[in-house]
Design a protein around this motif. Structure first.
Motif, PDB file in Angstrom:
ATOM      1  N   ASP A   1      60.634  39.539  39.811  1.00 29.40           N
ATOM      2  CA  ASP A   1      60.139  39.242  38.465  1.00 29.40           C
ATOM      3  C   ASP A   1      60.928  40.110  37.484  1.00 29.40           C
ATOM      4  O   ASP A   1      61.066  41.321  37.693  1.00 29.40           O
ATOM      5  CB  ASP A   1      58.645  39.552  38.350  1.00 29.40           C
ATOM      6  CG  ASP A   1      58.014  38.963  37.093  1.00 29.40           C
ATOM      7  OD1 ASP A   1      58.737  38.341  36.291  1.00 29.40           O
ATOM      8  OD2 ASP A   1      56.793  39.125  36.907  1.00 29.40           O
TER       9      ASP A   1
ATOM     10  N   PRO B   1      61.734  33.084  41.995  1.00 28.69           N
ATOM     11  CA  PRO B   1      60.782  33.566  40.981  1.00 28.69           C
ATOM     12  C   PRO B   1      59.514  34.181  41.571  1.00 28.69           C
ATOM     13  O   PRO B   1      59.073  33.844  42.671  1.00 28.69           O
ATOM     14  CB  PRO B   1      60.439  32.300  40.206  1.00 28.69           C
ATOM     15  CG  PRO B   1      60.554  31.204  41.224  1.00 28.69           C
ATOM     16  CD  PRO B   1      61.709  31.612  42.098  1.00 28.69           C
ATOM     17  N   TYR B   2      58.945  35.077  40.790  1.00 26.23           N
ATOM     18  CA  TYR B   2      57.631  35.667  41.075  1.00 26.23           C
ATOM     19  C   TYR B   2      57.071  36.133  39.744  1.00 26.23           C
ATOM     20  O   TYR B   2      57.833  36.523  38.852  1.00 26.23           O
ATOM     21  CB  TYR B   2      57.774  36.856  42.030  1.00 26.23           C
ATOM     22  CG  TYR B   2      56.475  37.282  42.680  1.00 26.23           C
ATOM     23  CD1 TYR B   2      56.018  36.651  43.829  1.00 26.23           C
ATOM     24  CD2 TYR B   2      55.703  38.312  42.143  1.00 26.23           C
ATOM     25  CE1 TYR B   2      54.829  37.034  44.430  1.00 26.23           C
ATOM     26  CE2 TYR B   2      54.514  38.698  42.735  1.00 26.23           C
ATOM     27  CZ  TYR B   2      54.078  38.061  43.890  1.00 26.23           C
ATOM     28  OH  TYR B   2      52.909  38.438  44.481  1.00 26.23           O
ATOM     29  N   GLN B   3      55.772  36.080  39.596  1.00 25.47           N
ATOM     30  CA  GLN B   3      55.139  36.604  38.383  1.00 25.47           C
ATOM     31  C   GLN B   3      54.109  37.653  38.758  1.00 25.47           C
ATOM     32  O   GLN B   3      53.126  37.354  39.445  1.00 25.47           O
ATOM     33  CB  GLN B   3      54.481  35.483  37.575  1.00 25.47           C
ATOM     34  CG  GLN B   3      55.474  34.666  36.748  1.00 25.47           C
ATOM     35  CD  GLN B   3      54.782  33.836  35.687  1.00 25.47           C
ATOM     36  OE1 GLN B   3      54.171  32.813  36.005  1.00 25.47           O
ATOM     37  NE2 GLN B   3      54.874  34.251  34.441  1.00 25.47           N
TER      38      GLN B   3
ATOM     39  N   THR C   1      56.783  35.856  31.961  1.00 17.50           N
ATOM     40  CA  THR C   1      58.157  35.592  32.405  1.00 17.50           C
ATOM     41  C   THR C   1      58.387  34.178  32.933  1.00 17.50           C
ATOM     42  O   THR C   1      59.449  33.894  33.483  1.00 17.50           O
ATOM     43  CB  THR C   1      58.553  36.605  33.498  1.00 17.50           C
ATOM     44  OG1 THR C   1      57.569  36.585  34.548  1.00 17.50           O
ATOM     45  CG2 THR C   1      58.669  38.003  32.926  1.00 17.50           C
TER      46      THR C   1
ATOM     47  N   HIS D   1      62.057  32.685  34.094  1.00 21.07           N
ATOM     48  CA  HIS D   1      62.353  32.143  35.426  1.00 21.07           C
ATOM     49  C   HIS D   1      62.900  30.725  35.344  1.00 21.07           C
ATOM     50  O   HIS D   1      63.776  30.338  36.135  1.00 21.07           O
ATOM     51  CB  HIS D   1      61.103  32.176  36.300  1.00 21.07           C
ATOM     52  CG  HIS D   1      60.727  33.548  36.758  1.00 21.07           C
ATOM     53  ND1 HIS D   1      61.601  34.361  37.442  1.00 21.07           N
ATOM     54  CD2 HIS D   1      59.580  34.257  36.625  1.00 21.07           C
ATOM     55  CE1 HIS D   1      61.004  35.509  37.725  1.00 21.07           C
ATOM     56  NE2 HIS D   1      59.781  35.474  37.227  1.00 21.07           N
TER      57      HIS D   1
END
Length: 225
Positions: free
Chosen positions: A13, A45-47, A102, A106
């Motif tokens: 992230d 992606p990661y949040q 984000t 992403h």
């Protein structure tokens, strides 16, 4: 003998300082093994906090809420600052006014990959620097458009895409898949989709992990003959 070929998927992230540190450490590890193997790096992606609104939240208040007050926030970031010095990252946390959502960043990283993986890497680097060194809000369309132009994406196209829902579901699905695979923290380096290195490990640890996977691939290839 042909050099082994590996893939590394980095679940990350761009609002995560340890992911920026992990990126630098991976770059050092890749330089260390450059003559031994070919490695393709892809960003996933990661949040850390998907609940943040599009406009983000006041960062000072956000961190105090997260860490139980100003002192807790300062203590939490002391280790990050020290690691940043080691990796030559000039973290400027005092410049950051907004903790950003984000999702759109992403999406932009995904679109940059349409120009090739080097463009994706450049985009990730630009967003890390914009946020952690320049204090920009990487949830803001103007900031994202500036980065898009720098990597060679067409700003009018990106502006139109950001205004819509393009790839939002795709990014959300990728994040869900990472969680289903057991990813609960980032960065997470997934080597050849079979070996995970969790956290901003040292460059030596990352290089060792790559060598182990490459050696196993060599053994499997030898057994096939």
């Amino acid at each position: 003998m042909t050099a082994p070929s590996l893939t590394i998927d980095i679940v990350s992230d761009v609002m995560c300082p340890w992911c920026y540190i992990g990126k630098r450490r991976l770059e050092a590890a890749l330089e260390e093994v450059r003559s031994e193997m070919d490695v393709e790096v892809r960003w996933r992606p990661y949040q850390l906090d998907p609940t943040l609104p599009k406009e983000g939240k006041d960062r000072k208040q956000y961190l105090e809420d997260k860490f139980g007050g100003a002192e807790g926030a300062e203590q939490a970031y002391a280790t990050v600052r020290a690691a940043g010095v080691e990796e030559d990252i000039p973290f400027a946390f005092d410049k950051i006014e907004v903790s950003a959502n984000t999702m759109d960043a992403h999406r932009l990283i995904r679109w940059a990959s349409s120009l090739g993986l080097p463009a994706q890497h450049q985009m990730v680097d630009l967003l890390f620097k914009a946020y952690f060194e320049d204090g920009k809000n990487i949830g803001d369309d103007a900031v994202l458009l500036e980065a898009a132009e720098l990597v060679g994406l067409e700003a009018p196209v990106v502006e139109r895409l950001l205004a819509g829902e393009a790839d939002r579901d795709t990014v959300a699905t990728e994040i869900d898949q990472a969680r289903q695979m057991g990813v609960t923290g980032v960065p997470c380096f997934i080597i050849d989709m079979q070996y995970a290195v969790v956290g901003a490990q040292s460059s030596e640890a990352l290089a060792d992990a790559m060598r182990k996977v490459a050696a196993e691939k060599d053994r499997q290839a030898a057994n096939d003959f």
